[in-house]
Design an enzyme around this catalytic site. Structure first.
Site, PDB file in Angstrom:
ATOM      1  NE  ARG A 117      -4.082  -1.943   1.854  1.00  0.00           N
ATOM      2  CZ  ARG A 117      -3.999  -3.065   2.545  1.00  0.00           C
ATOM      3  NH1 ARG A 117      -3.031  -3.210   3.438  1.00  0.00           N
ATOM      4  NH2 ARG A 117      -4.862  -4.023   2.357  1.00  0.00           N
ATOM      5  CE  LYS A 139      -1.633  13.271 -15.496  1.00  0.00           C
ATOM      6  NZ  LYS A 139      -1.845  13.584 -16.915  1.00  0.00           N
ATOM      7  CD  GLU A 181       5.920  17.175 -23.421  1.00  0.00           C
ATOM      8  OE1 GLU A 181       5.153  18.104 -23.099  1.00  0.00           O
ATOM      9  OE2 GLU A 181       5.513  16.077 -23.885  1.00  0.00           O
ATOM     10  CE  LYS A 223       3.716  17.834 -14.927  1.00  0.00           C
ATOM     11  NZ  LYS A 223       3.788  16.642 -15.723  1.00  0.00           N
ATOM     12  CD  GLU A 233      -4.777  15.908 -16.868  1.00  0.00           C
ATOM     13  OE1 GLU A 233      -3.690  15.419 -16.521  1.00  0.00           O
ATOM     14  OE2 GLU A 233      -5.261  15.793 -17.986  1.00  0.00           O
ATOM     15  NE  ARG A 237      -0.953  17.245 -13.813  1.00  0.00           N
ATOM     16  CZ  ARG A 237      -0.514  16.390 -12.912  1.00  0.00           C
ATOM     17  NH1 ARG A 237      -0.994  16.408 -11.687  1.00  0.00           N
ATOM     18  NH2 ARG A 237       0.415  15.496 -13.199  1.00  0.00           N
ATOM     19  CG  ASN A 241      -3.500  17.397 -22.173  1.00  0.00           C
ATOM     20  OD1 ASN A 241      -2.477  16.750 -21.918  1.00  0.00           O
ATOM     21  ND2 ASN A 241      -4.661  17.167 -21.574  1.00  0.00           N
ATOM     22  CG  HIS A 244       0.174  16.567 -25.306  1.00  0.00           C
ATOM     23  ND1 HIS A 244       0.912  17.733 -25.286  1.00  0.00           N
ATOM     24  CD2 HIS A 244       0.940  15.638 -24.667  1.00  0.00           C
ATOM     25  CE1 HIS A 244       2.067  17.508 -24.668  1.00  0.00           C
ATOM     26  NE2 HIS A 244       2.105  16.245 -24.280  1.00  0.00           N
ATOM     27  CG  HIS A 248      -1.888  11.997 -27.026  1.00  0.00           C
ATOM     28  ND1 HIS A 248      -2.559  12.664 -26.031  1.00  0.00           N
ATOM     29  CD2 HIS A 248      -0.667  11.699 -26.513  1.00  0.00           C
ATOM     30  CE1 HIS A 248      -1.782  12.769 -24.969  1.00  0.00           C
ATOM     31  NE2 HIS A 248      -0.632  12.193 -25.230  1.00  0.00           N
ATOM     32  CG  HIS A 261       5.042  12.180 -26.049  1.00  0.00           C
ATOM     33  ND1 HIS A 261       3.685  12.083 -26.260  1.00  0.00           N
ATOM     34  CD2 HIS A 261       5.220  13.191 -25.158  1.00  0.00           C
ATOM     35  CE1 HIS A 261       3.068  12.991 -25.513  1.00  0.00           C
ATOM     36  NE2 HIS A 261       3.971  13.665 -24.844  1.00  0.00           N
TER      37      HIS A 261
END
Ligand code: NAD
Ligand code: ZN
Length: 358
Positions: A117, A139, A181, A223, A233, A237, A241, A244, A248, A261
């Site tokens: 945990r 994330k 980025e 960031k 998010e 946030r 993107n 993106h 993507h 990417h």
């Protein structure tokens, strides 16, 4: 050495940035007990593991070396990590160090969040993308056969060590992809920074130490600022993107092969900026500044001709499904000021995608 703090509701995370910062006792201060496991991959182990181990004198350090590649960011490798931790009978006093790029960072963070945990985690990102983006914000996760990053959690580390020394061994292609980025932070929130990137592109491409420290610390602050305002998010946030949506779609239309990417995001930023000229108040001079910066840094601005506009649109529609059937695109009001637009129709976007192929 610079220090930036990520201040969250329940925890403050120090982010150390500098050259050769792993020497000395700073890292030791963030390890609570004796047991430490460094988890990395074969490539990074060959290049950097010895140095990192040297900075951990006095601890019981074990290492787990995984195969290299995005295709290993999956449940089988997660299982392998859990097996290793269980077989070694580690308890909740353990500190796990994620040494690597975004793949290792995401995977190891998720493993450390799910073992018993949750145990102590330290992020030591080694790619530019991981240093300016993926190691910050918590994330964590793995890919599923049906899509990227579908299984995961939010797991913040105790500390993040961004050592630019790692970047010396990074390939040019990976380095330049990470710069996309960096450009993004300038485009959506800091016009002075974007102009600086444009002006100093040569020193940036030569990876000059002072340049890297400024480039990384400015990006990290950008960031951190967004994550502090929106930890999970739920609103702002999403501005991260920028570039993106199309990015993507291009990556998945190409089945994640032959394009990185950051390269796809670069094309996506140029696309979103071009739409912003037509649909918003972005001035053509500002659009030109962004495009020129991407080109100077060696980033692509048009989608590869090997994929059809239809295929790109199909993959954009997957993104739309996740967002109540509307196309959500981050657009620019000006360089340094972004907003989210949900009014663009499929036919409008399709017309634009056609003009964006090389
Ligand atoms: N968590 C987040 O918020 C977030 C954000 C963006 C991306 N990501 C994830 O990050 C991943 C991509 O990360 P990445 O671009 O760092 O890719 P990566 O981790 O695959 O690293 C790219 C390549 O560089 C190698 N490498 C790493 N450090 C090196 C070094 N110092 N010298 C030489 N080679 C080195 C790696 O072994 C790999 O071959 C994706 O899985 C993506 O989903 C996560
Ligand atoms: Zn990205």
């Amino acid at each position: 050495m610079k220090k930036v703090s990520l201040k969250l509701k329940h925890k403050n995370i120090p982010i150390y940035i500098g050259n050769n910062i792993l020497v000395g006792s700073t890292i030791a201060n963030h390890i609570k007990h004796k047991d430490v496991v460094i988890i990395t991959n074969t490539k990074i182990a060959n290049l950097h593991l010895k140095k990192v181990k040297r900075s951990l004198k006095g601890f019981l350090v074990k290492t787990l070396i995984l195969p290299d590649g995005e295709k290993y960011k999956n449940i089988n490798t997660l299982n392998k990590i859990h097996d290793y931790l269980i077989k070694n009978k580690f308890n909740r006093d353990l500190t796990v160090i994620a040494l690597g790029g975004g793949v290792i960072g995401d995977l190891v963070a998720f493993a450390s969040d799910t073992f018993l945990r949750g145990v102590n985690l330290i992020q030591v990102p080694t790619t530019l993308l991981a240093q300016v983006d993926s190691s910050i914000g918590g994330k964590a996760g793995i890919n599923h056969q049906n899509g990227k990053n579908l299984i995961g959690s939010f797991k913040h580390p105790e500390a993040i060590f961004i050592d630019i020394m790692f970047l010396k061994t990074l390939s040019n292609k990976q380095y330049i992809a990470g710069l996309a980025e960096v450009v993004k932070y300038g485009a959506i929130g800091n016009s002075v920074f974007l102009k600086w990137l444009n002006k100093n592109f040569k020193a940036i491409l030569l990876r000059k130490t002072e340049c890297l420290v400024k480039l990384i610390s400015t990006s990290v602050k950008a960031k951190v600022d967004v994550v502090q305002q929106d930890e999970k998010e739920s609103n702002i946030r999403a501005h991260l993107n920028f570039g993106h949506t199309l990015g993507h779609a291009i990556e998945s239309a190409m089945k994640y092969k032959g394009i990185l990417h950051g390269e796809a995001v670069s094309i996506g930023m140029n696309f979103a900026a071009a739409i912003s000229v037509e649909k918003s108040t972005l001035e053509i001079m500002e659009y030109n500044l962004l495009e020129d910066t991407l080109l100077k840094l060696g980033l692509p601005i048009h989608a590869p001709s090997s994929i059809s506009d239809k295929s790109i649109m199909k993959h954009m529609s997957f993104d739309k499904k996740k967002k109540n059937g509307k196309n959500h695109l981050v657009l620019l009001e000006s360089i340094g000021k972004s907003f989210i637009c949900d009014k663009l129709t499929d036919s409008y976007l399709s017309k634009f995608v056609k003009t964006f192929q090389s």
